[in-house]
Design an enzyme around this catalytic site. Structure first.
Site, PDB file in Angstrom:
ATOM      1  CG  HIS A   1      -1.726   1.295   1.275  1.00 31.52           C
ATOM      2  ND1 HIS A   1      -2.894   1.441   0.562  1.00 31.52           N
ATOM      3  CD2 HIS A   1      -1.514   2.487   1.880  1.00 31.52           C
ATOM      4  CE1 HIS A   1      -3.369   2.655   0.744  1.00 31.52           C
ATOM      5  NE2 HIS A   1      -2.550   3.315   1.536  1.00 31.52           N
TER       6      HIS A   1
ATOM      7  CG  ASP B   1     -12.621   2.128   4.678  1.00 26.84           C
ATOM      8  OD1 ASP B   1     -12.301   2.897   5.601  1.00 26.84           O
ATOM      9  OD2 ASP B   1     -12.247   2.282   3.504  1.00 26.84           O
TER      10      ASP B   1
ATOM     11  NE  ARG C   1     -11.280   8.748   8.235  1.00 27.30           N
ATOM     12  CZ  ARG C   1     -10.329   8.083   7.555  1.00 27.30           C
ATOM     13  NH1 ARG C   1     -10.605   6.931   6.993  1.00 27.30           N
ATOM     14  NH2 ARG C   1      -9.126   8.568   7.445  1.00 27.30           N
TER      15      ARG C   1
ATOM     16  CB  SER D   1      -9.363   3.645   6.430  1.00 30.63           C
ATOM     17  OG  SER D   1      -9.639   3.756   5.085  1.00 30.63           O
TER      18      SER D   1
ATOM     19  CE  LYS E   1      -9.441   0.741   2.284  1.00 31.40           C
ATOM     20  NZ  LYS E   1      -9.776   2.132   2.027  1.00 31.40           N
TER      21      LYS E   1
HETATM   22  N1  URA Z   1      -6.663   5.772   1.952  1.00 38.07           N
HETATM   23  C1  URA Z   1      -7.618   5.014   2.535  1.00 38.07           C
HETATM   24  O1  URA Z   1      -8.049   4.010   1.999  1.00 38.07           O
HETATM   25  N2  URA Z   1      -8.087   5.403   3.736  1.00 38.07           N
HETATM   26  C2  URA Z   1      -7.647   6.512   4.394  1.00 38.07           C
HETATM   27  O2  URA Z   1      -8.103   6.793   5.461  1.00 38.07           O
HETATM   28  C3  URA Z   1      -6.651   7.285   3.759  1.00 38.07           C
HETATM   29  C4  URA Z   1      -6.167   6.891   2.529  1.00 38.07           C
END
Ligand code: URA
Length: 440
Positions: A84, A163, A170, A185, A189
């Site tokens: 990521h 999420d 958010r 978050s 995933k």
């Molecule tokens: N990317 C995400 O998937 N979530 C976040 O909170 C910030 C960046």
């Protein structure tokens, strides 16, 4: 009912007490099933944002979010990995890394996002390839990975659905920049992909979301601890995001830059960053005995064409016609969308490139259509830049340093900002180091 639940959670957070894990998981399930009212979710988000929560609670929250949807099951395989990145400019690593790792025998069920703010998104880039379909179900992701070793799919409501709603709320409640919420978050995933190992590229600098090294380290530590708490072998690399990555920036242009690297050519810094990330994952899964060997393995599959072959198979598996995928691998310019105009910009003096302001380039590209301002905006895939120079390149006065690919006319403001993005100096600077430090 839910009012009492949300209140109990908020009182615990405000009093710096640990949230009851049964309450927290009931709350997350309620978010996922949309049974908790939005005003209560807002209240809870504000509480977490203001007071913070412990690493243990962040881990429980992440686990709850991971279990709010499908979790991929690899039946005991120990080579399932992903990466990521917190987002950058010219950050096309995923397009190269997923097939390169597949070529090294790892499995990569990658979930990726669209462009966020000034940064580009892997899904937008892939959608510039004719026919490429990023909307895969969890079952299709597993099939694709079994068949070709990797896939890249868009985040969707089948995986970590809690999420989706939390992120949207958010966004409108100004609670995005909370380390526990960002951690949960992102990691939920990734954890739902059923990973054994994860590498995190946490960027810092002018063109990153985390502007300082200190902020990036705090986020990296939170994500590494949480991810390890869920049983995923995780390492974070803190990298510098002041200078653009590689020579190509923009959606279709980054696919082009990626194909060049997969052909064993392309920008050195792009290849090196892919090898740094891939090498880490090969080491974490024990496929390489150390990082150096992992880096070597990635360079090998980029040079011998095996990574390019996996990229072609991934495109075909995800909907691109085979003839087009083969052409993309040999003559990518013929397949990818192009902008109407290409304008060269020239160096105002002679000297070494001291810096190229990645943020300025990204902001202008977004205004020219490479990114979105509203979720409903459509991307113009051909827009972007090809950099002819990068840090420490010696430029003569009047020499081209960048070509701008655009459909709209370049305004005087755009041109001014682009000209100011280039800083040249008579002295050569110290070598640019992308990797700042590693958090384990
Ligand atoms: N990317 C995400 O998937 N979530 C976040 O909170 C910030 C960046």
């Amino acid at each position: 009912m839910s009012e009492n639940l949300t209140e109990r959670l908020c009182i615990s957070i405000e009093n710096n007490e640990v949230m009851q894990s049964t309450d927290l998981s009931a709350f997350i399930q309620g978010v996922a099933s949309r049974s908790i009212p939005v005003n209560e979710i807002e209240m809870w988000l504000r509480c977490v944002h203001t007071h913070g929560v412990s690493v243990e609670e962040t881990t429980s929250l992440t686990k709850g979010m991971m279990n709010s949807g499908a979790v991929l099951n690899w039946q005991g395989l120990d080579n399932v990995v992903d990466k990521h990145s917190t987002g950058g400019v010219g950050d096309k690593m995923s397009l190269i890394l997923a097939p390169a790792l597949a070529a090294c025998g790892l499995r990569v069920p990658m979930l990726a996002g669209r462009g966020l703010g000034h940064t580009g998104g892997t899904i937008d880039k892939l959608e510039s390839i004719p026919g490429f379909n990023c909307n895969l179900t969890p079952v299709q992701m597993q099939e694709a990975v079994k068949k070709v070793g990797c896939c890249i799919a868009a985040q969707n409501d089948a995986i970590a659905p809690a999420d989706g709603l939390l992120y949207a709320i958010r966004d409108v409640t100004n609670t995005v920049d909370s380390i526990p919420l960002i951690t949960a978050s992102i990691v939920s995933k990734k954890a739902a992909e059923g990973l054994n190992a994860l590498v995190l590229d946490v960027k810092c600098g002018k063109a990153a979301f985390m502007k300082t090294e200190h902020e990036a380290i705090d986020l990296a530590k939170s994500m590494v601890e949480t991810s390890k708490g869920l049983g995923i072998n995780t390492v974070a690399q803190i990298t510098d995001m002041n200078e653009p990555i590689g020579s190509h920036i923009g959606n279709a242009l980054e696919v082009l830059g990626s194909v060049h690297v997969l052909q064993g050519q392309g920008a050195d810094d792009t290849r090196d960053l892919v090898a740094l990330q891939g090498g880490q994952l090969l080491e974490l899964t024990g496929r390489a005995s150390n990082h150096e060997e992992g880096v070597k393995m990635i360079h090998e599959v980029l040079e011998n064409g095996k990574a390019l072959r996996c990229f072609i198979e991934m495109c075909v598996q995800q909907g691109t016609n085979r003839k087009i995928a083969e052409e993309l691998a040999t003559l990518p310019e013929q397949v990818l969308p192009k902008a109407k105009h290409v304008t060269a910009l020239f160096s105002p003096g002679t000297g070494y490139v001291e810096s190229i302001d990645a943020m300025a380039l990204a902001e202008v590209a977004r205004e020219l259509g490479a990114g979105r301002f509203e979720m409903s905006d459509t991307i113009n895939h051909g827009i972007g830049y090809v950099l002819i120079a990068n840090k420490n390149t010696y430029l003569m006065e009047g020499q081209e340093w960048i070509s701008v690919h655009h459909d709209l006319d370049l305004s005087p403001q755009h041109l001014k900002k682009l000209h100011q993005a280039l800083q040249i100096n008579s002295e050569q600077s110290a070598d640019f180091q992308r990797l700042i430090r590693i958090i384990t």
